[in-house]
Design a protein around this motif. Sequence first.
Motif, PDB file in Angstrom:
ATOM      1  N   PHE A  91      38.882  28.045  50.559  1.00 61.07           N
ATOM      2  CA  PHE A  91      37.551  28.663  50.467  1.00 61.07           C
ATOM      3  C   PHE A  91      36.817  28.224  49.190  1.00 61.07           C
ATOM      4  O   PHE A  91      35.597  28.059  49.176  1.00 61.07           O
ATOM      5  CB  PHE A  91      37.675  30.195  50.496  1.00 61.07           C
ATOM      6  CG  PHE A  91      38.029  30.779  49.151  1.00 61.07           C
ATOM      7  CD1 PHE A  91      37.046  31.206  48.295  1.00 61.07           C
ATOM      8  CD2 PHE A  91      39.344  30.820  48.716  1.00 61.07           C
ATOM      9  CE1 PHE A  91      37.361  31.700  47.035  1.00 61.07           C
ATOM     10  CE2 PHE A  91      39.669  31.309  47.470  1.00 61.07           C
ATOM     11  CZ  PHE A  91      38.679  31.749  46.622  1.00 61.07           C
TER      12      PHE A  91
ATOM     13  N   ALA B  69      42.376  36.541  43.422  1.00 59.71           N
ATOM     14  CA  ALA B  69      43.782  36.823  43.725  1.00 59.71           C
ATOM     15  C   ALA B  69      44.221  38.212  43.274  1.00 59.71           C
ATOM     16  O   ALA B  69      45.179  38.772  43.795  1.00 59.71           O
ATOM     17  CB  ALA B  69      44.659  35.770  43.073  1.00 59.71           C
TER      18      ALA B  69
ATOM     19  N   GLY C 157      46.911  27.885  49.328  1.00 65.91           N
ATOM     20  CA  GLY C 157      45.454  28.034  49.166  1.00 65.91           C
ATOM     21  C   GLY C 157      44.741  27.873  50.487  1.00 65.91           C
ATOM     22  O   GLY C 157      45.137  27.065  51.322  1.00 65.91           O
ATOM     23  N   SER C 158      43.690  28.697  50.673  1.00 67.86           N
ATOM     24  CA  SER C 158      42.962  28.679  51.942  1.00 67.86           C
ATOM     25  C   SER C 158      41.853  27.632  51.969  1.00 67.86           C
ATOM     26  O   SER C 158      41.315  27.332  53.023  1.00 67.86           O
ATOM     27  CB  SER C 158      42.343  30.061  52.189  1.00 67.86           C
ATOM     28  OG  SER C 158      41.385  30.334  51.174  1.00 67.86           O
TER      29      SER C 158
ATOM     30  N   VAL D 251      42.559  35.755  53.950  1.00 66.80           N
ATOM     31  CA  VAL D 251      41.989  34.453  54.341  1.00 66.80           C
ATOM     32  C   VAL D 251      43.074  33.376  54.433  1.00 66.80           C
ATOM     33  O   VAL D 251      42.966  32.428  55.218  1.00 66.80           O
ATOM     34  CB  VAL D 251      40.840  34.031  53.377  1.00 66.80           C
ATOM     35  CG1 VAL D 251      41.329  33.791  51.961  1.00 66.80           C
ATOM     36  CG2 VAL D 251      40.113  32.802  53.894  1.00 66.80           C
TER      37      VAL D 251
ATOM     38  N   HIS E 247      43.276  36.969  50.034  1.00 69.31           N
ATOM     39  CA  HIS E 247      44.650  37.005  50.565  1.00 69.31           C
ATOM     40  C   HIS E 247      44.688  36.917  52.090  1.00 69.31           C
ATOM     41  O   HIS E 247      45.362  36.049  52.633  1.00 69.31           O
ATOM     42  CB  HIS E 247      45.434  38.238  50.057  1.00 69.31           C
ATOM     43  CG  HIS E 247      45.783  38.108  48.606  1.00 69.31           C
ATOM     44  ND1 HIS E 247      46.725  37.225  48.154  1.00 69.31           N
ATOM     45  CD2 HIS E 247      45.277  38.708  47.496  1.00 69.31           C
ATOM     46  CE1 HIS E 247      46.803  37.292  46.830  1.00 69.31           C
ATOM     47  NE2 HIS E 247      45.920  38.176  46.403  1.00 69.31           N
TER      48      HIS E 247
HETATM   49  C1  MEV Z   1      42.321  33.482  45.279  1.00 69.83           C
HETATM   50  O1  MEV Z   1      41.113  33.305  44.586  1.00 69.83           O
HETATM   51  C2  MEV Z   1      42.062  33.906  46.700  1.00 69.83           C
HETATM   52  C3  MEV Z   1      43.293  33.959  47.591  1.00 69.83           C
HETATM   53  O2  MEV Z   1      42.872  34.436  48.866  1.00 69.83           O
HETATM   54  C4  MEV Z   1      43.964  32.613  47.720  1.00 69.83           C
HETATM   55  C5  MEV Z   1      43.205  31.630  48.604  1.00 69.83           C
HETATM   56  O3  MEV Z   1      42.446  32.007  49.480  1.00 69.83           O
HETATM   57  O4  MEV Z   1      43.417  30.414  48.409  1.00 69.83           O
HETATM   58  C6  MEV Z   1      44.280  34.957  47.045  1.00 69.83           C
END
Ligand code: MEV
Length: 338
Positions: A155, A281, A152-153, A21, A19
Motif C-alpha cells: 500500500f 503498524a 508488506g502489502s 490489508v 494489518h
Molecule cells: C504498516 O504501515 C501497515 C501494515 O498493514 C503492513 C503493510 O500493510 O505492509 C501493518
Amino acid sequence: MALGITASAPGKLLLFGEHAVVYGSPCIVSAVNQRLFVTVTLNGENVFHLSAPDLGLTAYSKNIDTLGGKGLPTGVRFIEVLYKRFLATHPQIRGIDVVTKSDFSSSFGFGSSSAATVAFAKALFTAYNIPVDKRRLFEICYQTVLEVQGVGSGFDVASAIWGGTLYYVSPGKVIEPLVTGNLPLVVGYTGVKADTPTLVRQVAEHRRRQPKIIQGLFSQITTIATRAREALLVGDFKTVGFLMNENQLLLNELGVSSAKLDLLNKKAVEAGAWGAKLSGAGGGDCMIAVSPMYKNDPRQSKTERRKIEKEIDCYGELMKVDLGAEGVRLEEDAKNNN
Ligand code: MEV
C-alpha cells in the motif's frame, strides 16, 4: 558533466485497514506533503555510488557487477536491490551516482523506504531514458520491498506512486484514487519508531494460533474500510471519525496499539475530535484524529482544530502535514532535461 535527474515521492499515512490489508482486506491511505528526493546521475564508470544521509549512510560504492550481496546496510538495500533488478532487464555498462534527501525523519512511519524506492526507480528509468508507467513502477518497487523486507502489502508503494488518497487491495489488485477534498486530520507522533516487520510477524503468529478470532477481526476491519470509503467520498467526516474509533478498538484487540498511542487518541477525542486511531503498524509512529468540520462555520472548525492540536502537542509531537499530496514526480531540473 552529466546532469542529474531528480524525482521525489511523498510519505504516507494509513487511514484505515492496517494489518488486515496484508491478508487481502482493503485499506485507505493518504499521501502527506513531505517528500523524499532522489537524484540519479550517469557516471560513465562501472560503479554504483550512493549517498543517503537521511537513510543513515554517507558514502557507499560498489562495482555494478557485484550488487545486491548479503550484509548490505539497511538504508541502501532498497535502492541497491532495485538497481540490480533493473540491470537484469536493462543491462548497462555505465553506473550511477545516487543522492537522497528527505523532508521527514525515517522515524515517523511515513514510509521513507517506499518513498525512496519509488523516487529512485522514477529517476533511474528517466536517467537511462527508458519509459515507465505507474503499473511497471509499482511492480518493480513492490518486488524490491518484498525481497528486502520479506513482508508488506504494498500500500505504501502505491501511495508513493499515485499520491492522493487511495482505496487499496493487495497486491495492487485494486488501486482506486478517491476524490475527497481536504481531509480535516490532526496528526500526532508518539516519539517512538515502530518496528513494522516485527509487528506484522507478531500478527501472523496470532493468526496462526487463533485463526477464527483474528479472521473475525479482519472481516470487521474490511467492513469499516468499505464504509469509510463511502463516507470519505461524500465528505461525511463525522462518520469517518466514528469508524476510526471502531477501527482502533479492533487494533487494540489485535494487540498492536501502545499506551502512548492510546493516550494520544484519548486526549484528541476528549478535546473534541470526532474519532482517532493509530496509523500504520502500531507500537509507536503516528496517530491521526478527525477534527470537527462545520461546512458553514469555518471559524468554529478552526477553533476546534486548535484545541485538538494543543492537546496533541502537550502529550506527543504535533505533525504539521497536509494529506492527499501528489504522487511521484520529476523535479523541475529533470523535466527540463527530458
Ligand atoms: C504498516 O504501515 C501497515 C501494515 O498493514 C503492513 C503493510 O500493510 O505492509 C501493518
